[in-house]
Structure formats: C-alpha cells, structure tokens
Design a protein around this motif. Structure first.
Motif, PDB file in Angstrom:
ATOM      1  N   UNK A   1     -11.360   0.135 -12.347  1.00  0.00           N
ATOM      2  CA  UNK A   1     -12.624  -0.396 -12.859  1.00  0.00           C
ATOM      3  C   UNK A   1     -12.624  -1.918 -12.925  1.00  0.00           C
ATOM      4  N   UNK A   2     -11.431  -2.488 -12.986  1.00  0.00           N
ATOM      5  CA  UNK A   2     -11.344  -3.930 -13.219  1.00  0.00           C
ATOM      6  C   UNK A   2     -10.830  -4.715 -12.021  1.00  0.00           C
ATOM      7  N   UNK A   3     -10.071  -4.057 -11.168  1.00  0.00           N
ATOM      8  CA  UNK A   3      -9.410  -4.779 -10.092  1.00  0.00           C
ATOM      9  C   UNK A   3      -9.423  -3.920  -8.841  1.00  0.00           C
ATOM     10  N   UNK A   4     -10.126  -4.373  -7.838  1.00  0.00           N
ATOM     11  CA  UNK A   4     -10.212  -3.624  -6.589  1.00  0.00           C
ATOM     12  C   UNK A   4     -10.196  -4.587  -5.411  1.00  0.00           C
ATOM     13  N   UNK A   5      -8.994  -5.039  -4.998  1.00  0.00           N
ATOM     14  CA  UNK A   5      -8.926  -5.966  -3.871  1.00  0.00           C
ATOM     15  C   UNK A   5      -9.445  -5.350  -2.577  1.00  0.00           C
ATOM     16  N   UNK A   6      -9.283  -4.041  -2.440  1.00  0.00           N
ATOM     17  CA  UNK A   6      -9.858  -3.324  -1.306  1.00  0.00           C
ATOM     18  C   UNK A   6      -9.911  -1.849  -1.651  1.00  0.00           C
ATOM     19  N   UNK A   7     -10.719  -1.119  -0.914  1.00  0.00           N
ATOM     20  CA  UNK A   7     -10.833   0.312  -1.154  1.00  0.00           C
ATOM     21  C   UNK A   7      -9.525   1.025  -0.766  1.00  0.00           C
ATOM     22  N   UNK A   8      -9.152   2.007  -1.541  1.00  0.00           N
ATOM     23  CA  UNK A   8      -7.989   2.813  -1.166  1.00  0.00           C
ATOM     24  C   UNK A   8      -8.393   4.273  -1.178  1.00  0.00           C
ATOM     25  N   UNK A   9      -7.816   5.039  -0.287  1.00  0.00           N
ATOM     26  CA  UNK A   9      -8.183   6.435  -0.118  1.00  0.00           C
ATOM     27  C   UNK A   9      -7.405   7.279  -1.125  1.00  0.00           C
ATOM     28  N   UNK A  10      -8.045   7.544  -2.253  1.00  0.00           N
ATOM     29  CA  UNK A  10      -7.409   8.283  -3.347  1.00  0.00           C
ATOM     30  C   UNK A  10      -6.953   9.664  -2.893  1.00  0.00           C
ATOM     31  N   UNK A  11      -7.826  10.389  -2.192  1.00  0.00           N
ATOM     32  CA  UNK A  11      -7.494  11.755  -1.780  1.00  0.00           C
ATOM     33  C   UNK A  11      -6.315  11.763  -0.817  1.00  0.00           C
ATOM     34  N   UNK A  12      -6.288  10.794   0.088  1.00  0.00           N
ATOM     35  CA  UNK A  12      -5.194  10.737   1.054  1.00  0.00           C
ATOM     36  C   UNK A  12      -3.869  10.436   0.362  1.00  0.00           C
ATOM     37  N   UNK A  13      -3.905   9.508  -0.606  1.00  0.00           N
ATOM     38  CA  UNK A  13      -2.679   9.167  -1.339  1.00  0.00           C
ATOM     39  C   UNK A  13      -2.181  10.369  -2.138  1.00  0.00           C
ATOM     40  N   UNK A  14      -3.091  11.072  -2.795  1.00  0.00           N
ATOM     41  CA  UNK A  14      -2.669  12.229  -3.586  1.00  0.00           C
ATOM     42  C   UNK A  14      -2.170  13.365  -2.706  1.00  0.00           C
ATOM     43  N   UNK A  15      -2.684  13.476  -1.473  1.00  0.00           N
ATOM     44  CA  UNK A  15      -2.209  14.534  -0.581  1.00  0.00           C
ATOM     45  C   UNK A  15      -0.739  14.335  -0.233  1.00  0.00           C
ATOM     46  N   UNK A  16      -0.293  13.072  -0.180  1.00  0.00           N
ATOM     47  CA  UNK A  16       1.123  12.789   0.055  1.00  0.00           C
ATOM     48  C   UNK A  16       1.948  13.354  -1.098  1.00  0.00           C
TER      49      UNK A  16
END
Length: 203
Positions: A24-39
């Motif tokens: 909510x406060x810091x987002x330098x770039x979008x990250x793929x949450x679903x892809x990271x959690x699939x790992x």
C-alpha cells in the motif's frame, strides 16, 4: 525472475512478507503475486527456518502482525510426531529405486588446483548430502568433507581438505548444469543421471 522466484527459495518467505506488508505504501513496480506464490506452493519446504518465514505469507500475514496477536485465545497443542523412515524405504515401506548421481569437486582458485569426479548410486529421493556421504565413504581420500549445522541446515565448510574462509571470501558453491542450486545440500534432491558440481568459489 521470470518464473516468479524472488532471489532463491530461502528468501521467498521474507520477500513475500515484505511485499505484502508494504504494497500500500511502496510499489517501485508491479509484481506478480500469484506467480510468486505458485513457486512457494510447489516447493517441498524441509528447513524449519524457511517454513517459519514462508508460513506467515501463506496466510496473508507478516512478522509485523505478531504485535497484534491475541495469545489468550490459543490452545496449547503439540504437533504429532512421526518416526523417521529408513532412507532405503519410501513412504509406504516400499524400497526406493536406485539412481546414479555424478558428483565432481573442483578447485581452480587457491593452492594446488584439483578436479575429481565420481558416480554414486543412492536411493531415489536422497539428498545431495547423502550423495556426498556415499562418495566420501567410497573414496575418503578424495571426497571427504566437513559441515557445520546452521538454522538453514548443514553448511559445507570444507571438501578435500580445502576449507572456505570468510577472510578470503571463499565458499563451496554447488551447481547443476552450470546453475547454482537454490537449496542447501541437506534439502536438494538430485535426479537420476544429474551431474552435481562443487566448485571452490569467491564472492
């Protein structure tokens, strides 16, 4: 990385906690949450430290949430314990098929250079540490090694009498097909025919 890995499998837990806690406060770039959690979902975590770091992220929490926990509402429960299985047997007591792992050690960095290779046969599902133990049993003069226990499992400190040194910034790096392993020797399970390289390296 393109496959969703953030650093390596050990750093995933803290990385996911940090990204979720600060999104909510810091987002330098979008990250793929679903892809990271699939790992995380597809990895078989074995080390208690790695499990402790990834569990909060799996339930949408971070270590920051500890301050708000209601400990009075929890019950004292103990996890059930399982007896360790024989290394030669699978989960149902069936003998595990043998696999062959090629293992080499190389030093082109310090002192007298060397390169030795061997092939060892171990039950499928064996860890790299077990492969190294078999190699050392079969040829202790060449493949002897030492480890020290850490929170992340056994850490290889010396192979063939050549010890890693923080002063010299040296360590034993483990590779498969030229790529660094993303797990430690106590967790990584080589597949049949795989070539594992231990290379004395610097950082």
């Amino acid at each position: 990385k393109e496959n969703g890995m953030i650093g390596n499998i050990y750093s995933m837990g803290l990385a996911l906690q940090a990204l979720e806690a600060t999104r909510k406060f810091y987002a330098p770039r979008e990250w793929n949450c679903a892809q990271a959690f699939s790992v995380v979902y597809t990895h078989d975590y074995q080390q208690p430290m790695a499990i402790a770091q990834v569990l909060p992220a799996l339930v949408g929490k971070s270590y920051l949430d500890v301050a708000g926990l209601d400990c009075a509402g929890t019950k004292d429960t103990s996890p059930s314990r399982q007896l360790p299985l024989s290394p030669m047997l699978g989960t149902h007591g069936v003998p595990r098929a043998p696999i062959q792992v090629h293992y080499s050690i190389t030093n082109k960095l310090q002192g007298k250079h060397f390169h030795y290779s061997t092939s060892v046969t171990v039950p499928s599902g064996s860890t790299l540490l077990q492969v190294m133990e078999v190699a050392a049993e079969e040829n202790p003069q060449t493949f002897s090694f030492q480890t020290e226990q850490t929170h992340w499992g056994p850490y290889v400190t010396s192979i063939h009498g050549l010890a890693a040194s923080t002063d010299d910034r040296t360590y034993w790096q483990f590779l498969s097909a030229g790529d660094a392993l993303d797990e430690g020797v106590g967790s990584y399970k080589p597949h049949d025919g795989e070539h594992i390289q231990a290379v004395f390296s610097t950082y």
